[in-house]
Design a protein around this motif. Structure first.
Motif, short mmCIF file in Angstrom:
data_model
loop_
_atom_site.label_atom_id
_atom_site.label_comp_id
_atom_site.label_asym_id
_atom_site.label_seq_id
_atom_site.Cartn_x
_atom_site.Cartn_y
_atom_site.Cartn_z
N ASN A 105 -19.01 -8.18 -0.46
CA ASN A 105 -19.93 -8.79 0.49
C ASN A 105 -19.34 -8.71 1.89
OD1 ASN A 105 -22.09 -9.71 -1.21
ND2 ASN A 105 -20.65 -11.21 -2.05
N PRO A 106 -19.82 -7.82 2.75
CA PRO A 106 -19.27 -7.71 4.10
C PRO A 106 -19.57 -8.93 4.93
CG PRO A 106 -21.24 -6.34 3.86
CD PRO A 106 -20.91 -6.87 2.50
N ASP A 107 -18.66 -9.24 5.86
CA ASP A 107 -18.82 -10.38 6.75
C ASP A 107 -19.03 -9.85 8.16
OD1 ASP A 107 -18.73 -12.86 8.01
OD2 ASP A 107 -16.54 -12.76 8.21
N SER A 108 -20.14 -10.22 8.76
CA SER A 108 -20.42 -9.69 10.10
C SER A 108 -19.40 -10.19 11.12
CB SER A 108 -21.84 -10.07 10.53
OG SER A 108 -21.97 -11.48 10.64
N GLY A 109 -18.68 -11.28 10.81
CA GLY A 109 -17.68 -11.78 11.74
C GLY A 109 -16.57 -10.78 11.99
N GLY A 110 -16.07 -10.12 10.94
CA GLY A 110 -15.04 -9.11 11.11
C GLY A 110 -15.57 -7.89 11.86
N GLN A 111 -16.81 -7.53 11.58
CA GLN A 111 -17.42 -6.41 12.31
C GLN A 111 -17.56 -6.74 13.79
OE1 GLN A 111 -21.12 -5.56 10.31
NE2 GLN A 111 -20.14 -5.29 8.30
N VAL A 112 -17.99 -7.95 14.08
CA VAL A 112 -18.16 -8.37 15.48
C VAL A 112 -16.84 -8.27 16.22
CG1 VAL A 112 -18.59 -10.38 16.96
CG2 VAL A 112 -20.16 -9.83 15.09
N ARG A 113 -15.75 -8.73 15.60
CA ARG A 113 -14.44 -8.67 16.26
C ARG A 113 -14.03 -7.24 16.58
NH1 ARG A 113 -13.71 -13.02 12.80
NH2 ARG A 113 -12.96 -11.72 11.07
N ALA A 114 -14.25 -6.32 15.64
CA ALA A 114 -13.88 -4.92 15.89
C ALA A 114 -14.69 -4.32 17.02
CB ALA A 114 -14.07 -4.11 14.60
N VAL A 115 -16.01 -4.58 17.03
CA VAL A 115 -16.87 -4.00 18.05
C VAL A 115 -16.52 -4.57 19.43
CG1 VAL A 115 -19.25 -3.72 18.83
CG2 VAL A 115 -18.73 -3.59 16.39
N ARG A 116 -16.36 -5.87 19.52
CA ARG A 116 -16.04 -6.48 20.81
C ARG A 116 -14.67 -6.02 21.31
NH1 ARG A 116 -18.79 -12.42 19.81
NH2 ARG A 116 -20.78 -11.88 20.83
N GLN A 117 -13.74 -5.85 20.40
CA GLN A 117 -12.41 -5.37 20.78
C GLN A 117 -12.50 -3.99 21.44
OE1 GLN A 117 -8.87 -3.79 18.08
NE2 GLN A 117 -9.25 -5.96 17.70
N ALA A 118 -13.33 -3.11 20.88
CA ALA A 118 -13.48 -1.76 21.44
C ALA A 118 -14.12 -1.80 22.82
CB ALA A 118 -14.30 -0.89 20.49
N TRP A 119 -15.15 -2.64 23.00
CA TRP A 119 -15.83 -2.69 24.30
C TRP A 119 -14.95 -3.37 25.34
CZ3 TRP A 119 -20.41 -0.47 25.84
CH2 TRP A 119 -21.07 0.24 24.85
N ALA A 120 -14.11 -4.31 24.92
CA ALA A 120 -13.16 -4.90 25.85
C ALA A 120 -12.14 -3.86 26.31
CB ALA A 120 -12.45 -6.09 25.18
N ALA A 121 -11.70 -3.01 25.37
CA ALA A 121 -10.77 -1.94 25.74
C ALA A 121 -11.41 -0.96 26.71
CB ALA A 121 -10.31 -1.21 24.48
N ALA A 122 -12.74 -0.76 26.57
CA ALA A 122 -13.45 0.14 27.49
C ALA A 122 -13.75 -0.53 28.82
CB ALA A 122 -14.75 0.61 26.83
N GLY A 123 -13.53 -1.86 28.91
CA GLY A 123 -13.81 -2.58 30.14
C GLY A 123 -15.29 -2.73 30.43
N LEU A 124 -16.10 -2.87 29.37
CA LEU A 124 -17.55 -2.93 29.53
C LEU A 124 -18.11 -4.13 28.76
CD1 LEU A 124 -18.28 0.86 28.90
CD2 LEU A 124 -18.46 -0.31 31.11
N ASP A 125 -19.28 -4.58 29.22
CA ASP A 125 -20.00 -5.66 28.55
C ASP A 125 -21.02 -5.05 27.60
OD1 ASP A 125 -21.41 -7.83 27.69
OD2 ASP A 125 -22.29 -8.31 29.65
N PRO A 126 -20.83 -5.18 26.28
CA PRO A 126 -21.78 -4.55 25.35
C PRO A 126 -23.19 -5.12 25.45
CG PRO A 126 -20.31 -6.02 24.17
CD PRO A 126 -19.78 -5.92 25.57
N ALA A 127 -23.33 -6.34 25.94
CA ALA A 127 -24.64 -6.96 26.01
C ALA A 127 -25.42 -6.58 27.27
CB ALA A 127 -24.51 -8.48 25.95
N ALA A 128 -24.80 -5.82 28.18
CA ALA A 128 -25.51 -5.38 29.38
C ALA A 128 -26.67 -4.48 28.98
CB ALA A 128 -24.57 -4.64 30.32
#
Length: 667
Positions: A167-190
């Motif tokens: 059973n995948p947990d979206s919380g772990g997925q969210v952390r990975a995605v946000r980590q990548a966008w933070a590394a790119a210096g961008l706001d994914p919600a823009a």
């Protein structure tokens, strides 16, 4: 054991079965342990390519290849490496693998993979290998490399404690995605943060729901973007899934084209709560900066995400490959003599005789396989780049050569400019689009003439010609039935749109023509238009009726796909639109053919009488293409080599029709 399962088998029979299985294995060598020691796959590549940096295999289930990319990015950032190859491989279909996935209920019981569909019910497994070459952007620009995309951020995170590994947990997925966008210096919600999200998209109910929840939380609902899943096209390639998604996204960024996600006509309700939507056809990607995200979520709760965007604009150099392959060619009077030549120390002489062996890039593994092929003594045509014939197929062997010309296909690659330039032959159809029936048909016709002329200059000439659909007209032209000047004048004045029948659609069905005909029994609106091979037929009729039949075939577990054509070719529905073709048929001056022409309408050679030729020229467009019976008739008449003269997959239809019989397809 096998003896316990089949107690009636005696010792001799068990030994025979054991020998048959053993005979399929490769040579006994250290490389054979790759399946037992996974890191040997990476080590072997480093050995062969003389790579001196870190070489190791990453095991993170379905996220493996994208996590390999994350490792590569860190190696480049640290300066320890200047170039890194990162990728994934999945060529494993052993019984344990299938048993586990069946017990987990992960495989689609309807045998369809439909990412983000309301009724998605599981995966289909694919195979594949994907590798990307990664360098620091400044180094790539300095070296003049073709840059497909720039990775600006990566992220990796685990689910932590969950109800179960399945059973995948979206919380772990969210952390990975946000980590990548933070590394790119961008706001994914823009609203303009990205134009494409290449999803993990396994088409399992739990997996799709969790991933859509992740997308909703990270990217919000402002703005619009396309959601894609390459798994809808090639299946789930397990550890190679992430690299497949990355390659697809990089090519989309590079070419400015957003690709469809197949089989998502009724989307998952969760999709409406995101900013994303799927496409059913490709479309141009117009954006100030083309940027994409790629997900890969591994079984057990390991998640990876990569952010990439288009490279800075600059002219890209044309790719030039200058690595001629080594080919070992041997000939002898018999198989034993050929085997002795192969085993001779040093560089063996080519030899003379009718028994032939050819090996492209003769590695130790291929040489070992070639020895097994010689021991069996049966023809081996091209698998693993090995060719063996114990007797001639053509010439002294009695077999004849047929040129087969393709018609319209749903994919079109007209990369023949180099052939045109080399032989000084005219060509001007590089920008034709699939579905533009008249112009595509003209381009396919011209391509057939071009390649036929080029082969002729190389001394490759057929004993007869034939064609599939409009390819039959190409066959008539190259055989000299119609003068080239008259054909050129007709093409110059012909309106391609005159042959488009409004409201019609074609569909390819992965079933024999008799089965399709049985399904069409009693109908007059939809008809059989093509009998292509033992496993493929085509139908044509009103678009809605064809779509309904496609759904019915799919529900029965049969592959079916609507095609991008609206012509009505090879059906009675074209009859009201045939005025220009009838006029041309009556006007053309007919000449005796220089080569025998075989018809896919009559499944026989073209008639000799002029009136019959003119009548068949038109009749060909109103009756089904009987390509499967035509290929069988050609084989019965002694044709053994079939050369596809044009683009597409026509050669595969020949191979399917003649499977198990002596033949050769060159495409």
């Amino acid at each position: 054991t096998l003896g316990e399962l089949l107690p009636d088998l005696d010792a001799a029979s068990l030994d025979a079965v054991r020998a048959a299985f053993t005979d399929q294995l490769g040579p006994e060598a250290p490389e054979s342990a790759i399946g037992l020691v996974p890191n040997l796959a990476a080590s072997r590549l480093a050995n062969r390519l003389d790579l001196r940096g870190p070489a190791y295999t990453v095991d993170a289930a379905c996220a493996s290849s994208l996590i390999a990319v994350d490792h590569a990015v860190r190696e480049l950032a640290s300066g320890r490496c200047d170039v890194v190859l990162a990728g994934g491989v999945h060529h494993c279909h052993d019984i344990t693998f299938w048993s586990v996935f069946t017990q987990l209920g992960a495989l689609s019981p309807t045998e369809r993979i439909r990412p983000f569909h309301r009724d998605a019910d599981g995966v289909l497994i694919g195979e594949g290998t994907g590798v990307v070459v990664l360098k620091r952007l400044a180094d790539a620009e300095r070296d003049g490399d073709r840059v497909y995309a720039v990775i600006t951020g990566t992220g990796v995170a685990s689910d932590g404690r969950t109800a179960s590994l399945a059973n995948p947990d979206s919380g772990g997925q969210v952390r990975a995605v946000r980590q990548a966008w933070a590394a790119a210096g961008l706001d994914p919600a823009a609203p303009d943060s990205l134009g494409l999200l290449e999803a993990h998209g396994t088409a399992t109910p739990a997996g799709d729901a969790a991933e859509l929840a992740t997308l909703q939380e990270v990217f919000g609902t402002r703005g619009e973007a396309v959601l894609g899943s390459v798994k809808s096209m090639i299946g789930h390639t397990m550890p190679a899934a992430g690299i497949a998604g990355l390659v697809k996204a990089a090519l989309a960024v590079h070419h400015g084209v957003l690709l469809p996600t197949l089989h998502c006509d009724d989307p998952h309700p969760g999709l409406a709560r995101t900013r994303f939507s799927t496409l059913d056809t490709a479309k141009d990607w117009d954006a100030a900066v083309r940027r994409a995200g790629v997900n890969a979520f591994g079984f057990g709760g390991i998640n990876a995400h990569v952010v990439l965007e288009q490279a800075p604009g600059r002219p890209q150099p044309a790719a030039v490959v200058r690595e001629p392959e080594r080919v070992l060619r041997l000939a002898a009077r018999g198989v034993d003599e050929l085997r002795d030549l192969l085993d001779a120390p040093g560089t063996p002489p080519i030899g003379e005789g009718p028994v032939r062996l050819g090996i492209v890039d003769p590695t130790e593994k291929r040489l070992a396989l070639a020895r097994k092929v010689l021991t069996r003594g049966r023809p081996w045509r091209g698998r693993n780049d090995i060719w063996f014939a114990d007797r001639p197929l053509l010439g002294p062997g009695g077999g004849k050569v047929a040129f087969v010309f393709p018609g319209l296909e749903s994919e079109l690659a007209l990369n023949c400019g180099d052939v045109s330039r080399h032989f000084g032959l005219p060509w001007q159809h590089a920008d034709v689009e699939v579905g533009d029936v008249g112009r595509q048909g003209t381009a396919v016709f011209e391509l057939g003439r071009l390649l036929h002329a080029a082969l002729g200059r190389l001394g490759v000439v057929p004993d007869a010609v034939a064609g599939h659909s409009l390819g039959e007209w190409t066959a008539m032209a190259v055989a000299g039935v119609h003068a080239q000047g008259e054909v050129d004048a007709f093409l110059a004045g012909f309106d391609p749109d005159a042959l488009v029948v409004p409201g019609l659609a074609f569909a390819a069905i992965g079933a024999p023509a008799p089965k399709v005909t049985e399904e069409l029994a009693g109908r007059t609106d939809v008809v059989l238009s093509h009998d292509n091979s033992p496993n493929q037929a085509m139908i044509c009729g009103p678009a809605a009726a064809v779509a309904a039949l496609v759904t019915r075939f799919r529900d029965a577990g049969i592959v079916a796909q609507v095609l991008p054509f609206r012509s009505g070719f090879h059906t009675p529905m074209l009859r009201p639109y045939l005025g220009p073709i009838r006029d041309a048929a009556a006007r053309f001056t007919l000449h005796p053919p220089r080569l025998p022409i075989w018809s896919a309408t009559t499944v026989a050679q073209y008639p000799a009488a002029e009136a019959d030729v003119r009548e068949l020229f038109v009749r060909h467009l109103l009756e089904p293409v009987r390509f499967r019976p035509l290929v069988r008739a050609l084989h019965a008449a002694g044709f053994r080599a079939f050369v596809q003269v044009g683009a597409g997959q026509l050669g595969s239809l020949v191979g399917d029709t003649l499977h198990g019989e002596e033949h050769l397809v060159v495409a």
